[in-house]
Design a protein around this motif. Structure first.
Motif, PDB file in Angstrom:
ATOM      1  N   GLN A 206       0.829  -1.213   0.000  1.00  0.00           N
ATOM      2  CA  GLN A 206       0.000   0.000   0.000  1.00  0.00           C
ATOM      3  C   GLN A 206       0.860   1.259   0.000  1.00  0.00           C
ATOM      4  N   CYS A 207       0.363   2.305  -0.684  1.00  0.00           N
ATOM      5  CA  CYS A 207       1.103   3.565  -0.739  1.00  0.00           C
ATOM      6  C   CYS A 207       1.358   4.117   0.661  1.00  0.00           C
ATOM      7  N   SER A 208       0.376   3.986   1.561  1.00  0.00           N
ATOM      8  CA  SER A 208       0.555   4.561   2.894  1.00  0.00           C
ATOM      9  C   SER A 208       1.719   3.869   3.626  1.00  0.00           C
ATOM     10  N   ARG A 209       1.825   2.543   3.446  1.00  0.00           N
ATOM     11  CA  ARG A 209       2.944   1.825   4.089  1.00  0.00           C
ATOM     12  C   ARG A 209       4.262   2.244   3.464  1.00  0.00           C
TER      13      ARG A 209
ATOM     14  N   TRP B 150       5.890  12.068  -3.939  1.00  0.00           N
ATOM     15  CA  TRP B 150       5.851  12.255  -2.485  1.00  0.00           C
ATOM     16  C   TRP B 150       7.252  12.158  -1.904  1.00  0.00           C
TER      17      TRP B 150
ATOM     18  N   ARG C 109       4.980   5.088   2.160  1.00  0.00           N
ATOM     19  CA  ARG C 109       5.380   6.437   2.591  1.00  0.00           C
ATOM     20  C   ARG C 109       5.873   6.446   4.033  1.00  0.00           C
ATOM     21  N   THR C 110       5.253   5.649   4.882  1.00  0.00           N
ATOM     22  CA  THR C 110       5.755   5.533   6.252  1.00  0.00           C
ATOM     23  C   THR C 110       7.200   5.042   6.239  1.00  0.00           C
TER      24      THR C 110
ATOM     25  N   ASP D 159       2.932   8.587  -7.933  1.00  0.00           N
ATOM     26  CA  ASP D 159       2.486   9.376  -6.772  1.00  0.00           C
ATOM     27  C   ASP D 159       3.508   9.295  -5.644  1.00  0.00           C
ATOM     28  N   CYS D 160       3.951   8.083  -5.348  1.00  0.00           N
ATOM     29  CA  CYS D 160       4.893   7.914  -4.251  1.00  0.00           C
ATOM     30  C   CYS D 160       6.261   8.488  -4.623  1.00  0.00           C
TER      31      CYS D 160
ATOM     32  N   SER E 219       9.647   7.662   4.857  1.00  0.00           N
ATOM     33  CA  SER E 219       9.934   8.696   5.836  1.00  0.00           C
ATOM     34  C   SER E 219      10.928   8.197   6.873  1.00  0.00           C
TER      35      SER E 219
END
Ligand code: ZN
Length: 91
Positions: free
Chosen positions: A2-5, A41, A7-8, A37-38, A11
């Protein structure tokens, strides 16, 4: 992944921290290669990181944390005397 994972984990990597369990550099890079997208980001996060570290270095260079400027001392003293608005100053 997942994109959210992603990005975490990105970071964390920018901060020099350990990647979350189950995430590897290879998987991150593979996701970045496939996900514009990532990728965007990640570029923005890296730029932000550079700006904040530059700002921190500038603040340390000018020693903002320990003001010894008499004008600033006077201003701080005046602020303390006047008190914060609405703190129930006695007449
Ligand atoms: Zn993504």
């Amino acid at each position: 992944m997942q994109c959210s994972r992603v990005r975490t984990a990105l970071s964390a990597r920018l901060d020099g921290e350990q990647l979350p369990p189950g995430v590897t550099d290879g998987r991150l890079d593979a996701h970045l290669a496939a996900c514009a997208d990532c990728r965007r980001w990640s570029e923005q996060a890296a730029r932000l990181r550079r700006l904040t570290s530059a700002a921190r270095e500038a603040a340390e260079a000018t020693d903002l944390s320990a003001p010894d400027d008499p004008a600033l001392d006077g201003l701080l003293g005046r602020l303390r005397r006047d008190g914060a608005p609405g703190d129930g100053r006695q007449v």
